[in-house]
Design a protein around this motif. Structure first.
Motif, PDB file in Angstrom:
ATOM      1  N   GLU A   1       0.834  -1.206   0.000  1.00  0.00           N
ATOM      2  CA  GLU A   1       0.000   0.000   0.000  1.00  0.00           C
ATOM      3  C   GLU A   1       0.870   1.257   0.000  1.00  0.00           C
ATOM      4  N   ASN A   2       1.950   1.227   0.769  1.00  0.00           N
ATOM      5  CA  ASN A   2       2.874   2.367   0.787  1.00  0.00           C
ATOM      6  C   ASN A   2       3.551   2.551  -0.566  1.00  0.00           C
ATOM      7  N   GLN A   3       3.888   1.422  -1.213  1.00  0.00           N
ATOM      8  CA  GLN A   3       4.506   1.507  -2.537  1.00  0.00           C
ATOM      9  C   GLN A   3       3.552   2.127  -3.548  1.00  0.00           C
ATOM     10  N   ARG A   4       2.299   1.735  -3.482  1.00  0.00           N
ATOM     11  CA  ARG A   4       1.312   2.321  -4.397  1.00  0.00           C
ATOM     12  C   ARG A   4       1.231   3.835  -4.199  1.00  0.00           C
ATOM     13  N   TYR A   5       1.172   4.239  -2.949  1.00  0.00           N
ATOM     14  CA  TYR A   5       1.024   5.658  -2.639  1.00  0.00           C
ATOM     15  C   TYR A   5       2.247   6.457  -3.096  1.00  0.00           C
ATOM     16  N   SER A   6       3.446   5.948  -2.782  1.00  0.00           N
ATOM     17  CA  SER A   6       4.667   6.676  -3.150  1.00  0.00           C
ATOM     18  C   SER A   6       4.889   6.679  -4.659  1.00  0.00           C
TER      19      SER A   6
ATOM     20  N   ALA B   1     -10.852  24.740 -16.466  1.00  0.00           N
ATOM     21  CA  ALA B   1     -10.735  23.578 -17.347  1.00  0.00           C
ATOM     22  C   ALA B   1      -9.424  22.838 -17.095  1.00  0.00           C
ATOM     23  N   LEU B   2      -8.359  23.599 -16.843  1.00  0.00           N
ATOM     24  CA  LEU B   2      -7.059  22.997 -16.560  1.00  0.00           C
ATOM     25  C   LEU B   2      -7.112  22.141 -15.294  1.00  0.00           C
ATOM     26  N   PHE B   3      -7.812  22.631 -14.278  1.00  0.00           N
ATOM     27  CA  PHE B   3      -7.941  21.895 -13.018  1.00  0.00           C
ATOM     28  C   PHE B   3      -8.704  20.588 -13.241  1.00  0.00           C
ATOM     29  N   ILE B   4      -9.785  20.641 -14.006  1.00  0.00           N
ATOM     30  CA  ILE B   4     -10.579  19.430 -14.256  1.00  0.00           C
ATOM     31  C   ILE B   4      -9.766  18.404 -15.036  1.00  0.00           C
ATOM     32  N   ARG B   5      -9.011  18.848 -16.035  1.00  0.00           N
ATOM     33  CA  ARG B   5      -8.141  17.915 -16.757  1.00  0.00           C
ATOM     34  C   ARG B   5      -7.074  17.338 -15.821  1.00  0.00           C
ATOM     35  N   GLY B   6      -6.695  18.109 -14.826  1.00  0.00           N
ATOM     36  CA  GLY B   6      -5.754  17.593 -13.831  1.00  0.00           C
ATOM     37  C   GLY B   6      -6.360  16.478 -13.006  1.00  0.00           C
ATOM     38  N   LEU B   7      -7.629  16.627 -12.639  1.00  0.00           N
ATOM     39  CA  LEU B   7      -8.307  15.553 -11.911  1.00  0.00           C
ATOM     40  C   LEU B   7      -8.358  14.281 -12.757  1.00  0.00           C
ATOM     41  N   ALA B   8      -8.573  14.436 -14.073  1.00  0.00           N
ATOM     42  CA  ALA B   8      -8.574  13.268 -14.961  1.00  0.00           C
ATOM     43  C   ALA B   8      -7.194  12.622 -15.000  1.00  0.00           C
ATOM     44  N   THR B   9      -6.146  13.437 -14.938  1.00  0.00           N
ATOM     45  CA  THR B   9      -4.785  12.893 -14.889  1.00  0.00           C
ATOM     46  C   THR B   9      -4.565  12.131 -13.584  1.00  0.00           C
ATOM     47  N   LEU B  10      -5.113  12.643 -12.489  1.00  0.00           N
ATOM     48  CA  LEU B  10      -4.996  11.948 -11.207  1.00  0.00           C
ATOM     49  C   LEU B  10      -5.650  10.569 -11.262  1.00  0.00           C
ATOM     50  N   ILE B  11      -6.819  10.456 -11.890  1.00  0.00           N
ATOM     51  CA  ILE B  11      -7.468   9.147 -11.936  1.00  0.00           C
ATOM     52  C   ILE B  11      -6.725   8.202 -12.871  1.00  0.00           C
ATOM     53  N   MET B  12      -6.061   8.764 -13.860  1.00  0.00           N
ATOM     54  CA  MET B  12      -5.232   7.938 -14.747  1.00  0.00           C
ATOM     55  C   MET B  12      -4.037   7.362 -13.986  1.00  0.00           C
ATOM     56  N   VAL B  13      -3.375   8.219 -13.197  1.00  0.00           N
ATOM     57  CA  VAL B  13      -2.240   7.756 -12.386  1.00  0.00           C
ATOM     58  C   VAL B  13      -2.721   6.755 -11.336  1.00  0.00           C
ATOM     59  N   ASN B  14      -3.854   7.039 -10.723  1.00  0.00           N
ATOM     60  CA  ASN B  14      -4.409   6.146  -9.709  1.00  0.00           C
ATOM     61  C   ASN B  14      -4.690   4.765 -10.299  1.00  0.00           C
ATOM     62  N   SER B  15      -5.218   4.738 -11.518  1.00  0.00           N
ATOM     63  CA  SER B  15      -5.494   3.468 -12.196  1.00  0.00           C
ATOM     64  C   SER B  15      -4.206   2.686 -12.445  1.00  0.00           C
ATOM     65  N   ALA B  16      -3.160   3.388 -12.874  1.00  0.00           N
ATOM     66  CA  ALA B  16      -1.904   2.718 -13.200  1.00  0.00           C
ATOM     67  C   ALA B  16      -1.195   2.189 -11.959  1.00  0.00           C
ATOM     68  N   CYS B  17      -1.374   2.876 -10.831  1.00  0.00           N
ATOM     69  CA  CYS B  17      -0.627   2.528  -9.622  1.00  0.00           C
ATOM     70  C   CYS B  17      -1.371   1.573  -8.692  1.00  0.00           C
ATOM     71  N   GLY B  18      -2.475   1.005  -9.143  1.00  0.00           N
ATOM     72  CA  GLY B  18      -3.171   0.016  -8.326  1.00  0.00           C
ATOM     73  C   GLY B  18      -4.142   0.602  -7.328  1.00  0.00           C
ATOM     74  N   PHE B  19      -4.606   1.820  -7.557  1.00  0.00           N
ATOM     75  CA  PHE B  19      -5.629   2.479  -6.740  1.00  0.00           C
ATOM     76  C   PHE B  19      -5.203   2.723  -5.285  1.00  0.00           C
ATOM     77  N   PRO B  20      -4.130   3.506  -5.083  1.00  0.00           N
ATOM     78  CA  PRO B  20      -3.797   3.905  -3.709  1.00  0.00           C
ATOM     79  C   PRO B  20      -4.873   4.803  -3.103  1.00  0.00           C
ATOM     80  N   PHE B  21      -5.611   5.521  -3.933  1.00  0.00           N
ATOM     81  CA  PHE B  21      -6.750   6.322  -3.502  1.00  0.00           C
ATOM     82  C   PHE B  21      -8.027   5.657  -3.996  1.00  0.00           C
ATOM     83  N   SER B  22      -9.123   5.972  -3.340  1.00  0.00           N
ATOM     84  CA  SER B  22     -10.425   5.638  -3.904  1.00  0.00           C
ATOM     85  C   SER B  22     -10.685   6.594  -5.062  1.00  0.00           C
ATOM     86  N   MET B  23     -11.255   6.100  -6.158  1.00  0.00           N
ATOM     87  CA  MET B  23     -11.549   6.976  -7.293  1.00  0.00           C
ATOM     88  C   MET B  23     -12.481   8.114  -6.875  1.00  0.00           C
ATOM     89  N   ASP B  24     -13.304   7.864  -5.890  1.00  0.00           N
ATOM     90  CA  ASP B  24     -14.249   8.867  -5.426  1.00  0.00           C
ATOM     91  C   ASP B  24     -13.542  10.120  -4.908  1.00  0.00           C
TER      92      ASP B  24
END
Length: 711
Positions: free
Chosen positions: A452-457, A536-559
Motif C-alpha cells: 500500500e505504501n509503494q502504491r502511494y509513493s 478547465a485545466l484543473f478538471i483535466r488535472g483531476l482526470a490525470t490523477l485518476i489515470m495515475v491512480n489506475s496505473a498505480c493500483g488504486f492507492p486512492f479511492s476513485m471517489d
C-alpha cells in the motif's frame, strides 16, 4: 457516427417514421410480452451528455454538484417506472474513424475560439446556443453514474455497434440516444433523448420498418443505404458524383424538399432497382472514387451487421467479422493476467486510459476550453504530459529478460498548434525513485501495508512529490488530491501566481459545506476568461490523477478525485476574482474563521513543496482591468512586460517551422523528430509550448516553461 440529414428527413418528410410514446406504458407491455425479461433501456451516454448537462453555467469549468443531482433525477424517473438502464461509453476511437474524429476536434477549436472572444468582449458566458460541454464531462459522467449505482460499460470497439448488439442480444425494450445509426442497425427500437420529457416519461420512437416502407427498401438494405449517404467510414466527398447521377435518374418529387432530402430519396430509389447481391456492391465500388481502399464500401456495410445477422449485399464469409474484431491479444503487455484485469476494469469503467495504453499504446483527449491567444497558459495536454510519461513507464515496464525498452505511446491530444495530422510519439520516462519502479503485478495484485505504501509513493512520484508522502497522508484524501494537483501545476507553469493558488485553495475549502442548490444560486457579475481556462485545466488535472491512480493500483479511492467533491466552476470564478482584486482572507473564506487555519496550513504545505523544487510563487494581482489591458496592447509585448521568466524549449522539430533547444532535466540526449508530421518526445524532456503553431510568428510567441524538477 450518424447519417447527415437523415434526422431532418425523418422529421420533415417521413412523418410515419416517428411517433410519441409513453415509456411507462411500453414497459408494461414489455413485461406482459416477456415475463422473464424485465424492461431494459440501453443508453448511448455520449449522445445524451449534452442533454443531461442542464445547469445554467457551463463555461466556468462545470457545475458538478448540480450535474450530479440532475443525473440522479434522471435515474430516479426510470427507477420509478421500473425500467433498468445500462449506460454505454466510447472506450476507443477506431482507426477507420480517426479522420472524422480529427475533423470534429479541429472544428471544435474554432468554436472554442469564438467562445473566448465572446467572453473577452462581454465578460459574460455566451448563450446556450454556443454551449460547449465542460471539459472532462464524458470522463467523469461514467464515474458519476457508477456512484449512483448504475451499470456502465465502456466499449472495446465502436460504442454504437456495442449498444446495438447489447440491445439485440438482451431483448432490450429500446435504445436511448440521438444518433440516426440506430435507425440503420437492425436492433431494438430507437428512442430520442432530445424529445424526452422526463416528467411525463414520453419521447419520440423511430420506426425503421416505417422508414423502409417510405423508401421502398428492406431492413437488410439500410446498411448499404447509410453507406451511400456518407458516414464516418465513407466520406461524403467520394459520393458527390454518385449523388448527381442518382438525382439525374430520379428527379425531385417535391420542390419543397431540401437538397439533402432529395439525395436521400434518389439514393433509396437507386438501391431499390439493384439486384441484392455482393456483385452489385463490387460494381459500385469500381465506379466510386474510393482511393486506395477499394473495399471501403464493403467494410462500411459490414460495420452495421450485428452478431448472428447476414447481409444480402455481402458474401457470408464477411458478415459478422465485426463481432470478432473485439478479440485482442495482449498488445503491449507481456503479462496475460495483468492484461485481462485491465480489460475487465476498462469494460466496467473502473480504470481510465490504462487498457488503451496496454492494448495498443494509443490514447486520445478531446478539446478543452483553452484560449489560443493567452500565451501565458500552455495547453493542458502539454502541462500534464510529463506526468503521463511517468504513467507510461509504470505501465509499459521493460522486460528484464529481453532488455526491451519501453515502446512509445501515440497521443492524439488536442492543443493549439497541433494539426493532428499524426499522433505525437511520446517516450515513457522512468520514475526518479530509489530502486526499481514496482512492477504492475506488485502494484495491482500485491497485498499488505508495504505494498500500500509503494502504491502511494509511486502515485506521488509520477508528480515528483515522493518526498511529500507523510504530509499528504495526514490530509483527507480529496484535499490531498487537490494539494498534489496544485503542487504539480505550480511547478510546471511559472505564470501561476499566489492569487491563483489562493483562489484554488479557498474554493476547495468553501465548497465543502455547500449544496447543489446553494451553488446553483451563485450569481457572477462577470466572467474572467483566464479563470475559465484555469477551471478547465484543473478538471483535466483531476482526470490525470485518476489515470495515475489506475496505473498505480488504486492507492486512492476513485471517489476522492471526483470534481463534485473538490470543484465548482462558478465558485472558483468568484474566488479567483476576489483574490485578484486583493480582498481580505476573511472575505475570501466568506467570514468562516474555522477555515482560516486550514487555508493557511494547506497554502504553507503547497508553498513548502514548491520551495523544495526551487519554485517561488509570486504575487501578481490582475484586477478587473487585466482583460482590457491585454486587448489594448500587442500580445507579444504584453506578455514580455507582464511576466518575465526563463524559456527553454527542449527539442528541435523542423517540421513545425521553428527550432527548439534547451534543458533536459533528466540528462537524456535530444534527438530530432521522426519524418513527416510525427513528433517524438525524448525521455527527460517536457514540452510546454504554445507558440510553435506557425513558423512565421515572431519569437515572442514561442516559449517553454522549464520544468523545476532536479535530476
Amino acid at each position: 457516427m450518424g447519417i447527415k440529414g437523415l434526422q431532418g428527413f425523418v422529421a420533415n418528410v417521413c412523418h410515419d417514421v416517428h411517433k410519441m410514446i409513453n415509456l411507462k406504458e411500453m414497459a408494461e407491455e414489455h413485461r406482459m410480452s416477456y415475463p422473464d425479461s424485465p424492461p431494459v433501456i440501453v443508453v448511448d451516454a455520449l449522445s445524451c451528455i449534452r442533454h443531461w448537462y442542464t445547469p445554467e453555467s457551463w463555461v466556468c469549468g462545470g457545475q458538478w454538484r448540480e450535474y450530479l443531482a440532475k443525473l440522479e433525477d434522471f435515474i430516479n424517473a426510470f427507477t420509478a417506472a421500473d425500467i433498468k438502464l445500462v449506460f454505454f461509453f466510447d472506450g476507443v476511437v477506431e482507426q477507420k474513424k480517426r479522420s472524422e474524429w480529427v475533423k470534429r476536434r479541429l472544428k471544435n477549436n474554432k468554436e472554442i475560439g469564438r467562445i473566448f472572444q465572446f467572453i473577452k468582449t462581454y465578460r459574460q458566458q455566451p448563450g446556450r446556443g454556443m454551449l460547449f460541454i465542460p471539459s472532462g464531462l464524458a470522463t467523469f459522467t461514467r464515474f458519476a453514474l457508477k456512484s449512483l449505482g448504475q451499470k456502465i460499460i465502456c466499449s472495446l470497439q465502436e460504442a454504437d455497434y456495442e449498444v446495438a448488439s447489447y440491445g439485440l442480444q438482451h431483448n432490450c425494450m429500446g435504445i436511448l440516444g440521438q444518433d440516426t445509426d440506430y435507425l440503420i442497425y437492425n436492433t431494438s427500437p430507437y428512442f430520442s433523448i432530445e424529445k424526452l420529457c422526463l416528467d411525463k416519461m414520453v419521447t419520440v420512437m423511430y420506426s425503421r420498418e416505417n422508414l423502409c416502407c417510405a423508401l421502398n427498401l428492406n431492413i437488410t438494405d439500410l446498411p448499404f443505404f447509410a453507406c451511400l449517404l456518407g458516414n464516418d467510414v465513407v466520406p461524403e466527398a467520394t459520393l458527390e458524383g454518385f449523388w448527381h447521377k442518382c438525382l439525374t435518374s430520379c428527379p425531385p418529387k417535391s420542390q419543397s424538399y431540401d437538397k439533402r432530402s432529395n439525395i436521400i430519396l434518389a439514393v433509396a430509389n437507386y438501391i431499390s432497382g439493384l439486384p441484392r447481391s455482393y456483385s452489385s456492391v463490387k460494381n459500385l465500388e469500381e465506379m466510386l472514387s474510393l482511393g486506395s481502399d477499394k473495399t471501403l464500401l464493403c467494410k462500411a456495410i459490414e460495420s452495421y451487421i450485428l452478431p448472428g445477422q447476414q447481409s444480402p449485399w455481402l458474401p457470408p464469409s464477411l458478415s459478422n467479422s465485426q463481432a470478432l474484431s473485439a478479440k485482442q491479444d495482449t498488445g503491449m503487455c507481456s503479462d496475460q493476467e495483468i492484461f485481462q484485469l485491465a480489460k475487465e476494469q476498462h469494460i466496467t469503467g473502473e480504470n481510465y486510459m490504462v487498457f488503451n495504453i496496454l492494448s495498443n499504446g494509443e490514447v486520445e483527449c478531446s478539446n478543452t476550453l483553452e484560449d489560443e491567444l493567452d500565451t501565458e497558459l500552455p495547453g493542458q495536454a502539454l502541462i500534464y504530459r510529463p506526468a503521463r510519461q511517468h504513467i507510461y513507464s509504470v505501465l509499459l515496464e521493460p522486460s528484464k529478460d529481453t532488455q526491451r525498452v519501453c515502446s512509445v505511446v501515440k497521443e492524439w491530444f488536442v492543443y493549439f498548434g497541433n494539426p493532428l495530422h499524426q499522433p505525437d510519439l511520446i517516450q515513457p520516462v522512468q520514475l526518479d525513485i530509489p530502486g526499481e519502479t514496482p512492477s504492475l503485478r506488485t502494484l495491482w495484485l500485491g497485498k499488505g501495508p508495504d505494498i500500500e505504501n509503494q502504491r502511494y509513493s509511486t502515485f506521488l512520484a509520477c508528480f515528483h512529490l515522493q518526498d511529500m508522502v507523510e504530509e499528504l497522508k495526514a490530509l483527507k484524501a480529496p484535499v490531498a488530491a487537490v494539494c498534489c494537483l496544485l503542487m504539480y501545476l505550480l511547478m510546471q507553469v511559472d505564470s501561476l501566481s499566489l492569487e491563483d493558488l489562493n483562489a484554488f485553495v479557498a474554493q476547495t475549502l468553501c465548497l465543502q459545506g455547500m449544496s447543489a442548490a446553494q451553488l446553483s444560486g451563485l450569481q457572477l457579475v462577470q466572467v474572467d476568461s483566464r479563470a475559465v481556462q484555469l477551471g478547465a485545466l484543473f478538471i483535466r488535472g483531476l482526470a490525470t490523477l485518476i489515470m495515475v491512480n489506475s496505473a498505480c493500483g488504486f492507492p486512492f479511492s476513485m471517489d476522492d478525485f471526483m470534481p463534485w467533491k473538490v470543484f465548482d466552476g462558478k465558485l472558483f470564478q468568484e474566488k479567483y476574482q476576489q483574490s485578484h482584486r486583493g480582498c481580505s482572507l476573511e472575505e475570501l473564506l466568506e467570514g468562516n474563521g474555522f477555515l482560516c487555519t486550514q487555508f493557511q496550513n494547506l497554502k504553507s504545505l503547497i508553498c513548502k513543496a514548491c520551495m523544495a523544487k526551487n519554485r517561488t510563487i509570486q504575487s501578481r494581482q490582475r484586477g478587473d482591468g487585466f482583460i482590457a489591458e491585454m486587448h489594448g496592447r500587442g500580445r507579444g509585448a504584453s506578455f514580455q512586460r507582464a511576466h518575465r521568466t526563463s524559456f527553454a524549449p527542449p527539442y528541435c522539430n523542423q517540421n513545425r517551422g521553428s527550432q527548439w533547444r534547451g534543458h533536459q532535466p533528466y540528462g537524456s540526449q535530444s534527438q530530432p523528430s521522426v519524418q513527416g508530421e510525427l513528433r517524438i518526445l525524448i525521455p527527460g524532456t517536457s514540452c510546454i509550448s504554445r507558440g510553435h503553431r506557425r513558423g512565421h510568428q515572431d519569437e515572442r510567441r514561442r516559449f517553454q516553461f522549464t520544468p523545476r524538477w532536479p535530476k
